[in-house]
Structures are given as structure tokens and as C-alpha cells.
Design a protein around this motif. Sequence first.
Motif, PDB file in Angstrom:
ATOM      1  N   SER A   1       0.945  -1.171   0.098  1.00 41.54           N
ATOM      2  CA  SER A   1      -0.209   0.050  -0.168  1.00 41.54           C
ATOM      3  C   SER A   1       1.164   1.234   0.100  1.00 41.54           C
ATOM      4  O   SER A   1       1.912   1.158   0.618  1.00 41.54           O
ATOM      5  CB  SER A   1      -0.862   0.149   1.170  1.00 41.54           C
ATOM      6  N   THR A   2       0.332   2.329  -0.355  1.00 45.20           N
ATOM      7  CA  THR A   2       1.013   3.655  -0.636  1.00 45.20           C
ATOM      8  C   THR A   2       0.250   4.589   0.505  1.00 45.20           C
ATOM      9  O   THR A   2      -1.041   4.429   0.815  1.00 45.20           O
ATOM     10  CB  THR A   2       1.052   4.124  -1.853  1.00 45.20           C
ATOM     11  N   HIS A   3       0.846   5.569   0.653  1.00 52.63           N
ATOM     12  CA  HIS A   3       0.230   6.881   1.429  1.00 52.63           C
ATOM     13  C   HIS A   3      -0.825   7.334   0.635  1.00 52.63           C
ATOM     14  O   HIS A   3      -1.824   7.536   1.295  1.00 52.63           O
ATOM     15  CB  HIS A   3       1.196   7.668   1.955  1.00 52.63           C
ATOM     16  N   GLU A   4      -1.128   7.392  -0.499  1.00 55.15           N
ATOM     17  CA  GLU A   4      -2.238   7.514  -1.353  1.00 55.15           C
ATOM     18  C   GLU A   4      -3.477   6.578  -0.839  1.00 55.15           C
ATOM     19  O   GLU A   4      -4.321   6.907  -1.469  1.00 55.15           O
ATOM     20  CB  GLU A   4      -1.753   7.614  -2.679  1.00 55.15           C
TER      21      GLU A   4
ATOM     22  N   ARG B   1       2.680   4.531   9.389  1.00 58.27           N
ATOM     23  CA  ARG B   1       4.025   3.873  10.111  1.00 58.27           C
ATOM     24  C   ARG B   1       3.966   2.641   9.305  1.00 58.27           C
ATOM     25  O   ARG B   1       5.010   2.046   8.628  1.00 58.27           O
ATOM     26  CB  ARG B   1       3.929   3.940  11.338  1.00 58.27           C
ATOM     27  N   GLU B   2       2.997   1.874   9.273  1.00 55.22           N
ATOM     28  CA  GLU B   2       3.030   0.368   8.589  1.00 55.22           C
ATOM     29  C   GLU B   2       3.259   0.713   7.099  1.00 55.22           C
ATOM     30  O   GLU B   2       4.143  -0.264   6.502  1.00 55.22           O
ATOM     31  CB  GLU B   2       1.603  -0.390   8.893  1.00 55.22           C
TER      32      GLU B   2
ATOM     33  N   CYS C   1      -8.888  -5.730  -1.077  1.00 54.58           N
ATOM     34  CA  CYS C   1      -8.589  -6.057   0.258  1.00 54.58           C
ATOM     35  C   CYS C   1      -7.396  -5.370   0.478  1.00 54.58           C
ATOM     36  O   CYS C   1      -6.393  -5.154  -0.202  1.00 54.58           O
ATOM     37  CB  CYS C   1      -8.358  -7.589   0.001  1.00 54.58           C
ATOM     38  N   VAL C   2      -7.012  -5.241   1.900  1.00 54.08           N
ATOM     39  CA  VAL C   2      -5.837  -4.983   2.578  1.00 54.08           C
ATOM     40  C   VAL C   2      -5.658  -5.767   3.768  1.00 54.08           C
ATOM     41  O   VAL C   2      -6.361  -6.366   4.422  1.00 54.08           O
ATOM     42  CB  VAL C   2      -6.032  -3.455   3.237  1.00 54.08           C
ATOM     43  N   PHE C   3      -4.286  -5.843   3.972  1.00 53.28           N
ATOM     44  CA  PHE C   3      -3.842  -6.500   5.156  1.00 53.28           C
ATOM     45  C   PHE C   3      -2.610  -6.036   5.660  1.00 53.28           C
ATOM     46  O   PHE C   3      -1.775  -5.279   5.002  1.00 53.28           O
ATOM     47  CB  PHE C   3      -4.042  -8.082   5.015  1.00 53.28           C
ATOM     48  N   VAL C   4      -2.092  -6.298   6.908  1.00 51.29           N
ATOM     49  CA  VAL C   4      -0.701  -5.991   7.258  1.00 51.29           C
ATOM     50  C   VAL C   4       0.000  -7.190   7.887  1.00 51.29           C
ATOM     51  O   VAL C   4      -0.724  -8.339   8.017  1.00 51.29           O
ATOM     52  CB  VAL C   4      -1.087  -5.141   8.805  1.00 51.29           C
ATOM     53  N   THR C   5       1.298  -7.065   7.445  1.00 50.37           N
ATOM     54  CA  THR C   5       2.159  -8.112   8.074  1.00 50.37           C
ATOM     55  C   THR C   5       3.040  -7.750   8.899  1.00 50.37           C
ATOM     56  O   THR C   5       3.588  -6.583   9.089  1.00 50.37           O
ATOM     57  CB  THR C   5       3.010  -8.709   6.831  1.00 50.37           C
ATOM     58  N   THR C   6       3.661  -8.655   9.912  1.00 44.48           N
ATOM     59  CA  THR C   6       4.677  -8.360  11.022  1.00 44.48           C
ATOM     60  C   THR C   6       5.538  -9.552  11.183  1.00 44.48           C
ATOM     61  O   THR C   6       4.871 -10.730  10.877  1.00 44.48           O
ATOM     62  CB  THR C   6       4.162  -7.707  12.388  1.00 44.48           C
ATOM     63  N   PHE C   7       6.717  -9.472  11.529  1.00 48.63           N
ATOM     64  CA  PHE C   7       7.478 -10.775  12.012  1.00 48.63           C
ATOM     65  C   PHE C   7       7.342 -11.243  13.349  1.00 48.63           C
ATOM     66  O   PHE C   7       8.119 -12.117  13.860  1.00 48.63           O
ATOM     67  CB  PHE C   7       8.900 -10.806  11.359  1.00 48.63           C
ATOM     68  N   HIS C   8       6.796 -10.134  14.270  1.00 49.88           N
ATOM     69  CA  HIS C   8       6.788 -10.475  15.838  1.00 49.88           C
ATOM     70  C   HIS C   8       5.502 -10.224  15.973  1.00 49.88           C
ATOM     71  O   HIS C   8       4.938  -9.205  15.819  1.00 49.88           O
ATOM     72  CB  HIS C   8       7.881  -9.756  16.512  1.00 49.88           C
ATOM     73  N   ASP C   9       4.707 -10.800  16.925  1.00 50.77           N
ATOM     74  CA  ASP C   9       3.653 -10.563  17.695  1.00 50.77           C
ATOM     75  C   ASP C   9       3.448 -11.127  19.112  1.00 50.77           C
ATOM     76  O   ASP C   9       2.737 -12.066  19.424  1.00 50.77           O
ATOM     77  CB  ASP C   9       2.211 -11.153  16.793  1.00 50.77           C
ATOM     78  N   PRO C  10       4.419 -10.597  19.980  1.00 53.76           N
ATOM     79  CA  PRO C  10       4.563 -11.350  21.443  1.00 53.76           C
ATOM     80  C   PRO C  10       3.094 -11.166  22.337  1.00 53.76           C
ATOM     81  O   PRO C  10       3.072 -12.101  23.165  1.00 53.76           O
ATOM     82  CB  PRO C  10       5.868 -10.647  21.748  1.00 53.76           C
ATOM     83  N   LEU C  11       2.445 -10.101  21.949  1.00 46.98           N
ATOM     84  CA  LEU C  11       1.459  -9.910  23.148  1.00 46.98           C
ATOM     85  C   LEU C  11       0.388 -10.890  22.929  1.00 46.98           C
ATOM     86  O   LEU C  11      -0.434 -11.337  23.672  1.00 46.98           O
ATOM     87  CB  LEU C  11       0.866  -8.407  22.954  1.00 46.98           C
ATOM     88  N   ILE C  12       0.242 -11.419  21.543  1.00 44.87           N
ATOM     89  CA  ILE C  12      -0.967 -12.234  21.274  1.00 44.87           C
ATOM     90  C   ILE C  12      -0.173 -13.666  21.384  1.00 44.87           C
ATOM     91  O   ILE C  12      -0.710 -14.564  21.880  1.00 44.87           O
ATOM     92  CB  ILE C  12      -1.345 -12.055  19.880  1.00 44.87           C
TER      93      ILE C  12
END
Length: 175
Positions: free
Chosen positions: A6-9, A43-44, A61-72
Motif C-alpha cells: 500500500s502507499t500513503h495515497e 507507519r506500517e 482487500c488490505v492486510f498487514v504483516t509483521t514478523f513478531h507478535d509477542p502480546l498475542i
Amino acid sequence: MEIMNSTHEDMDAIFQLYEAGTAYMKQVARKHWQGFDRNMVAREITEGRQWKILVDGVVACVFVTTFHDPLIWQEKDKDPAIYLHRIATHPAFRGQGMVRHIAAWAATHARKHNKQYIRMDTGSGNDKLNQYYISCGFTYLGIVATPDTPELPAHYRNGSSSLFEIKLPPAAVTS
């Protein structure tokens, strides 16, 4: 169909999908999203973790990825995994298997980053959604309690989430 960063636009389109997703959740589930911070999403995007699926030029569709999710994921966060978050599908594209496409894309993305798992979570108690994720190849791992911390979006705090993962087979060795 194309998956790209995704872009800021795309910010307005992303939030339109979040709003449509929240409205849909309110109809079919006990838990729903409670809004997201635009600065967090910006920021993402800057970090290259916010993605979109384009179909004929439309953000489907949109989605986000991360390589860490310690709280969950707690102790399991130490495993080499990619985590999927905030999948939101345009109402006109619901029922077209977006999570299946995301899972296939995530397998390639995970391997590129030497990850062995694709993981995601959802608010517990939505059996229909749980079954859909299972039909997309995810294994249901059970429910985890989530802490009451400002580091989590409001809908997670002091609640519970259903956990899902796909364990990727070892990559083929070429000589």
C-alpha cells in the motif's frame, strides 16, 4: 489480481475498508474493530508492512504483516513466523477467497524471509470465521487471553483471540 505494498495515497481506501469491515463485524460477530490510528497505518505503510490486493485497479482487500507478535502469541513468538493482521475486504469482493490468496502470497513471502509459519488471530467466538480460516489451510490452535495494554488495539484488550497457523513444509533444496 495483484498483491503489492500500500502507499500513503491508499490511506482513505484503507480506512474505507476498515469501516466496511467494522460494520460487517457488527452484524455477524460479538467483537468488532474499534477504529485504528491513522499514524499507526502510515507507519506500517512506510515500513512496507501494509499490503493491498488490486483487482482491475480497485483495492479489493488490505492486510498487514509483521514478523513478531509477542502480546498475542506469547512464547510462540520466538518461532520464525509471519503474522497477518487486519484483513479487510471490500464488500463487492467478499466471498472471492481473499484469505486463500493472502495465504498463498504469505507462503512465498515467509520463505523469502526464512520463516516457517504463517500465523493469524481473530476475536474468539466467531465459529463461521474460524471455519473459513480452516478451509483456507490454517490449523486452529485454540484461544489465548489477551492483556489489557495500550500496545494493543482496543478490540484486543482484556479479551481473547482464536489462533491459527500454517506450518510451511521445508523449502526444497536445489543443487
